[in-house]
Design an enzyme around this catalytic site. Structure first.
Site, mmCIF file in Angstrom:
data_model
loop_
_atom_site.group_PDB
_atom_site.id
_atom_site.type_symbol
_atom_site.label_atom_id
_atom_site.label_comp_id
_atom_site.label_asym_id
_atom_site.label_seq_id
_atom_site.Cartn_x
_atom_site.Cartn_y
_atom_site.Cartn_z
ATOM 1 N N TYR A 131 0.814 -1.215 0.000
ATOM 2 C CA TYR A 131 0.000 0.000 0.000
ATOM 3 C C TYR A 131 0.849 1.268 0.000
ATOM 4 O O TYR A 131 0.303 2.366 0.002
ATOM 5 C CB TYR A 131 -0.911 0.031 1.232
ATOM 6 C CG TYR A 131 -2.202 -0.709 1.037
ATOM 7 C CD1 TYR A 131 -2.201 -2.092 0.889
ATOM 8 C CD2 TYR A 131 -3.416 -0.048 1.010
ATOM 9 C CE1 TYR A 131 -3.375 -2.783 0.706
ATOM 10 C CE2 TYR A 131 -4.598 -0.739 0.835
ATOM 11 C CZ TYR A 131 -4.571 -2.100 0.679
ATOM 12 O OH TYR A 131 -5.739 -2.788 0.506
ATOM 13 N N LYS A 198 3.711 -14.117 5.821
ATOM 14 C CA LYS A 198 4.044 -15.145 4.831
ATOM 15 C C LYS A 198 5.576 -15.191 4.779
ATOM 16 O O LYS A 198 6.197 -15.051 3.713
ATOM 17 C CB LYS A 198 3.415 -14.758 3.477
ATOM 18 C CG LYS A 198 3.519 -15.804 2.404
ATOM 19 C CD LYS A 198 2.461 -16.870 2.484
ATOM 20 C CE LYS A 198 2.681 -17.922 1.410
ATOM 21 N NZ LYS A 198 1.786 -19.096 1.552
ATOM 22 N N ASP A 232 -2.224 -17.820 4.687
ATOM 23 C CA ASP A 232 -3.191 -18.725 4.052
ATOM 24 C C ASP A 232 -3.777 -19.685 5.091
ATOM 25 O O ASP A 232 -4.971 -19.983 5.092
ATOM 26 C CB ASP A 232 -2.576 -19.492 2.868
ATOM 27 C CG ASP A 232 -1.126 -19.889 3.089
ATOM 28 O OD1 ASP A 232 -0.492 -19.359 4.018
ATOM 29 O OD2 ASP A 232 -0.617 -20.738 2.336
ATOM 30 N N ASP A 256 -5.977 -5.918 5.253
ATOM 31 C CA ASP A 256 -7.123 -5.501 4.446
ATOM 32 C C ASP A 256 -7.995 -6.714 4.126
ATOM 33 O O ASP A 256 -9.213 -6.702 4.304
ATOM 34 C CB ASP A 256 -6.586 -4.860 3.156
ATOM 35 C CG ASP A 256 -7.690 -4.287 2.293
ATOM 36 O OD1 ASP A 256 -8.724 -3.906 2.850
ATOM 37 O OD2 ASP A 256 -7.514 -4.226 1.062
#
Ligand code: NAD
Length: 367
Positions: A131, A198, A232, A256
């Site tokens: 972002y 991640k 995930d 988000d």
């Protein structure tokens, strides 16, 4: 007796923003009145509609008002696609260094959801990550230069002609958001913070976020538990066992996405409030956007905006007004007679009420 008035900047937004903001303002005023508190509103517009007048969607006087009052509440603002106009919402967070996005997701009795005992708090980093807005369009001299530089520095090669979005994650940015999550946990008697990342794939960026989180967590050892989950994996776990989680801390993009997932666990976007918080400044807004297709229809759910107002009252130290407002919202939802279409079993249920009427019912329930 009425206490000192709090000055608050009020940005109605666009799309469904103005009708939701007005509903929230009326509910906040009524809750304040019932608790001997009061707010003096300073209203300003922002977004695409003010560009012609001020040459920018986020005029300086709006920022100045928020800096002065230290607290604002805003309706959603549309980000036009393909116009070169950047998101006012993102710019506002950056300009005021509102580095923490706080999004409580809580089950209320009577809400139509597959889950009944969700009580999660999302703490999303608001200024870094993909972002940051550092982007290079494909086939431009700039993107070519970036690709040439990267290819000269890295064994892994970027395909020529690629578009590039940069994902900056800093130690300072990670440290302050994780610290915010732990401080929130301590202050609100929460038991656990889960860091989401991640880092198995993005070893540099997410690896730094996780390593920083682990280091910060040590300072709270014995007070708040700490664990981490790969993004995930947490998506599946939240859908299967949301009750196992408490405070979640995430970099910007995952924050988000997981915010919408968690909104889905507690009844949808119409139910998900939020706050953007920096050092000494806070802007309150719902998680959802401006839902342009419902603009002016007096149709969408004002709960997320009203609960954002409840968070604002808490932030202002008006705990009695905040509690009264939350209880009134709870009562109306549990009763189920005066709720918007999205809270009905059948979305075409003719007994659904409009935005205004749901706010009226909440104000009545305050008495
Ligand atoms: P959205 O959240 O506006 O709407 C998606 C769908 O969710 C709607 O069509 C509607 O079905 C449902 N929904 C949203 N709010 C609801 C409510 N209060 N009650 C009932 N149902 C509701 O998302 P979008 O369509 O992706 O975005 C529309 C615009 O909003 C875009 O321009 C986007 O950039 C902007 N946006 C702004 C903010 C913000 O102001 N902070 C946040 C997200 C999106």
């Amino acid at each position: 007796m009425v206490k000192m008035k709090h000055k608050v900047t009020f940005i109605p937004g666009d799309g469904v923003g103005p009708e939701l903001s007005e509903a929230a303002k009326r509910c906040i005023d009524a809750a304040c009145a019932s608790a001997g508190a009061a707010i003096e509103w300073e209203a300003f517009d922002a977004g695409i509609d003010v560009v012609e007048k001020y040459g920018t969607p986020l005029p300086e006087h709006v920022l100045a008002s928020i800096r002065k009052n230290k607290v604002a509440i805003k309706g959603p603002i549309t980000t036009p696609i393909g116009t070169g106009i950047r998101s006012v919402n993102v710019e506002l967070r950056k300009a005021l260094e509102l580095y923490a996005c706080l999004r409580p997701c809580k089950s209320y009795k009577g809400v139509r959801s597959r889950y009944s005992d969700v009580d999660l708090v999302i703490v999303r980093e608001n200024t870094e990550d993909l972002y940051a807005g550092v982007e290079f369009e494909s086939e431009t001299p700039e993107s070519k230069k970036v690709i040439d530089t990267v290819n000269s520095l890295s064994k892994k090669q970027v395909r020529p002609g690629s578009a590039i979005s940069i994902k900056p994650i800093s130690r300072e940015g990670s440290e302050r958001i994780v610290k915010f999550a732990f401080d929130y946990a301590v202050k609100n008697n929460r038991k656990k913070v889960t860091c989401i990342h991640k880092a198995n794939i993005m070893k540099a960026t997410d690896g730094l976020f996780l390593a920083t989180a682990r280091r910060v967590a040590e300072r709270y050892s014995g007070k708040v538990n700490f664990e981490d989950r790969i993004v995930d994996n947490i998506c599946m776990q939240l859908v299967q066992r949301p009750e196992e989680y408490d405070v979640l801390v995430l970099p910007n993009l995952y924050g988000d996405i997981i915010s919408d997932l968690c909104a889905g666990l507690v009844g949808g976007l119409g139910m998900a409030p939020g706050a953007n918080i920096g050092d000494g400044v806070a802007v309150f807004e719902a998680t959802h956007g401006s839902a342009p297709k419902y603009k002016g229809m007096n149709k969408v759910n004002p709960t997320a905006m009203i609960l954002s107002g409840m968070l604002m009252l808490r932030h202002l130290g008006e705990n009695e007004a905040a509690l009264k407002l939350e209880n009134a919202v709870k009562k109306v939802i549990a009763d189920g007679a005066h709720v918007t279409y999205d809270m009905k079993a059948d979305r075409n249920d003719p007994t659904a009420v409009g935005t205004r009427e749901m706010a009226d019912a909440i104000i009545k329930a305050l008495k």
